[in-house]
Write a protein that holds these residues in place. Structure first.
Motif, PDB file in Angstrom:
ATOM      1  N   VAL A  62       0.837  -1.205   0.000  1.00  0.00           N
ATOM      2  CA  VAL A  62       0.000   0.000   0.000  1.00  0.00           C
ATOM      3  C   VAL A  62       0.871   1.255   0.000  1.00  0.00           C
ATOM      4  CG1 VAL A  62      -1.649   1.345   1.370  1.00  0.00           C
ATOM      5  CG2 VAL A  62      -1.961  -1.124   1.109  1.00  0.00           C
ATOM      6  N   LEU A  63       1.933   1.249   0.794  1.00  0.00           N
ATOM      7  CA  LEU A  63       2.839   2.405   0.849  1.00  0.00           C
ATOM      8  C   LEU A  63       3.540   2.633  -0.479  1.00  0.00           C
ATOM      9  CD1 LEU A  63       4.420   1.785   4.379  1.00  0.00           C
ATOM     10  CD2 LEU A  63       2.753   3.551   3.769  1.00  0.00           C
ATOM     11  N   MET A  64       3.797   1.564  -1.220  1.00  0.00           N
ATOM     12  CA  MET A  64       4.482   1.677  -2.503  1.00  0.00           C
ATOM     13  C   MET A  64       3.529   1.912  -3.672  1.00  0.00           C
ATOM     14  SD  MET A  64       7.736   1.453  -2.002  1.00  0.00           S
ATOM     15  CE  MET A  64       8.222   1.176  -3.693  1.00  0.00           C
ATOM     16  N   LEU A  65       2.241   1.840  -3.427  1.00  0.00           N
ATOM     17  CA  LEU A  65       1.242   1.901  -4.501  1.00  0.00           C
ATOM     18  C   LEU A  65       1.342   3.156  -5.374  1.00  0.00           C
ATOM     19  CD1 LEU A  65      -1.027   0.167  -5.634  1.00  0.00           C
ATOM     20  CD2 LEU A  65      -2.624   1.382  -4.137  1.00  0.00           C
ATOM     21  N   LEU A  79       0.943   3.586  -9.678  1.00  0.00           N
ATOM     22  CA  LEU A  79      -0.346   4.084 -10.151  1.00  0.00           C
ATOM     23  C   LEU A  79      -0.148   5.222 -11.160  1.00  0.00           C
ATOM     24  CD1 LEU A  79      -2.596   4.255  -6.952  1.00  0.00           C
ATOM     25  CD2 LEU A  79      -2.851   2.719  -8.909  1.00  0.00           C
ATOM     26  N   PRO A  80      -1.014   5.313 -12.171  1.00  0.00           N
ATOM     27  CA  PRO A  80      -0.956   6.460 -13.083  1.00  0.00           C
ATOM     28  C   PRO A  80      -1.208   7.761 -12.321  1.00  0.00           C
ATOM     29  CG  PRO A  80      -2.346   4.719 -13.981  1.00  0.00           C
ATOM     30  CD  PRO A  80      -2.044   4.335 -12.560  1.00  0.00           C
ATOM     31  N   PRO A  81      -0.511   8.836 -12.675  1.00  0.00           N
ATOM     32  CA  PRO A  81      -0.712  10.115 -11.972  1.00  0.00           C
ATOM     33  C   PRO A  81      -2.157  10.596 -11.990  1.00  0.00           C
ATOM     34  CG  PRO A  81       1.262  10.202 -13.320  1.00  0.00           C
ATOM     35  CD  PRO A  81       0.569   8.919 -13.665  1.00  0.00           C
ATOM     36  N   VAL A 115       3.296  11.468  -4.468  1.00  0.00           N
ATOM     37  CA  VAL A 115       4.033  10.760  -5.519  1.00  0.00           C
ATOM     38  C   VAL A 115       5.505  10.573  -5.158  1.00  0.00           C
ATOM     39  CG1 VAL A 115       2.467  11.593  -7.316  1.00  0.00           C
ATOM     40  CG2 VAL A 115       4.526  12.886  -6.804  1.00  0.00           C
ATOM     41  N   ALA A 116       6.042  11.439  -4.296  1.00  0.00           N
ATOM     42  CA  ALA A 116       7.453  11.331  -3.919  1.00  0.00           C
ATOM     43  C   ALA A 116       7.675  10.344  -2.780  1.00  0.00           C
ATOM     44  CB  ALA A 116       7.992  12.706  -3.521  1.00  0.00           C
ATOM     45  N   PHE A 117       6.663  10.107  -1.970  1.00  0.00           N
ATOM     46  CA  PHE A 117       6.828   9.267  -0.785  1.00  0.00           C
ATOM     47  C   PHE A 117       7.355   7.870  -1.089  1.00  0.00           C
ATOM     48  CE2 PHE A 117       5.268   6.076   2.142  1.00  0.00           C
ATOM     49  CZ  PHE A 117       5.702   6.558   3.370  1.00  0.00           C
TER      50      PHE A 117
END
Length: 222
Positions: free
Chosen positions: A49-52, A56-58, A101-103
Motif C-alpha cells: 500500500v505504501l508503494m502503490l 499508479l498512473p498520476p 508521488v514522492a513518498f
C-alpha cells in the motif's frame, strides 16, 4: 524575454518541492525505520500500500486526491473551516500531490538503508542500557544517513517533476499553481517553443545536479 513569467513556475516548483520533500523526509524516514525493524501480520500488504503511488498512473492519484480533499469531503471541509477557503486549486494542493508521488521512492530508498544496518550493533547498545531513542539517534540514523539523504534527494526530484496529479488537484493557474511541468505543457500547446525549451532546460539542470549528488553519495556508500 519575459523573465518574471519565466521564473514564476521555477520559484513555485522549488517552493512546492522543498515543503513536500521535508514532509516526505519526516514521514518516510520514520515509517521506513519502523517497517524495517518490525514483524507483524499483514506487513507485506501494508508495504504494498505504501508503494502503490509509485506504480499508479498520476491521473488516478490526482482523482483520489481530488475526491479526498474536495469541498464535499471531511478533509476539504475541515481545511476550508480552518483557513477560510478550499484547498483545491491552491499551491498547497500541489504540495500534497508532490508529497504523495514522492513518498514511495523516498520510503523504498530509506527502508533499504535501515535494513542494511547490522542488528548486532543496535543490540549491543541496548545491552549497555541505551534507550530506543538513543539507539536510533547515535547508531541507526548515522549508519543510514546516506540512504536517508539519497531518499530525500530522489523524493525532491520526483516532486519537482510531478505533472498529472498536480494538474488535477492544483490546476494550472499562472503565478499561483503553475509549476515547471505544467508550464512546459501550456507553452508547447500554445506554440511557444522557446519558453518550453527554457523551462525544460532548467528542469534538466536541476535534475542533473541532484543526480550528481545521489551518485556521489552512492559511491561513498560503496
Amino acid at each position: 524575454m519575459d523573465w518574471p513569467t519565466f521564473f514564476e513556475p521555477i520559484a513555485l516548483s522549488i517552493q512546492v518541492s522543498l515543503i513536500a520533500s521535508v514532509a516526505v523526509l519526516l514521514s518516510a524516514s520514520l515509517i521506513a525505520w519502523r517497517m524495517s525493524k518490525s514483524r507483524f501480520p499483514g506487513k507485506s500488504i501494508l508495504d504494498a500500500v505504501l508503494m502503490l503511488p509509485l506504480v499508479l498512473p498520476p491521473t488516478v492519484i490526482g482523482f483520489v486526491l481530488l475526491v479526498a480533499f474536495g469541498r464535499r469531503s471531511w478533509l476539504g471541509k475541515f481545511y476550508e473551516w480552518l483557513f477560510g477557503g478550499p484547498i483545491i486549486f491552491t499551491w498547497e494542493a500541489a504540495v500534497i500531490a508532490a508529497s504523495v508521488v514522492a513518498f514511495p521512492l523516498a520510503y523504498r530508498t530509506m527502508k533499504a538503508g535501515f535494513e542494511g544496518i547490522d542488528a548486532s550493533l543496535e543490540n549491543s547498545a541496548r545491552v549497555y542500557g541505551a534507550s530506543e531513542w538513543q539507539v536510533f539517534r547515535y547508531i541507526t540514523f548515522p549508519l543510514a544517513f546516506r540512504s536517508v539523504t539519497t531518499g530525500y534527494i530522489l523524493g525532491f526530484a520526483r516532486g519537482l517533476g510531478e505533472f498529472g496529479a498536480t494538474l488535477m488537484i492544483a490546476g494550472n493557474i499562472p503565478g499561483r499553481t503553475q509549476t515547471i511541468p505544467t508550464a512546459i505543457y501550456v507553452a508547447m500547446d500554445g506554440g511557444s517553443m522557446r519558453m518550453a525549451w527554457l523551462w525544460a532546460g532548467s528542469m534538466m539542470v536541476l535534475s542533473f545536479m541532484m543526480l550528481l549528488v545521489v551518485n556521489r553519495l552512492t559511491r561513498e556508500t560503496d
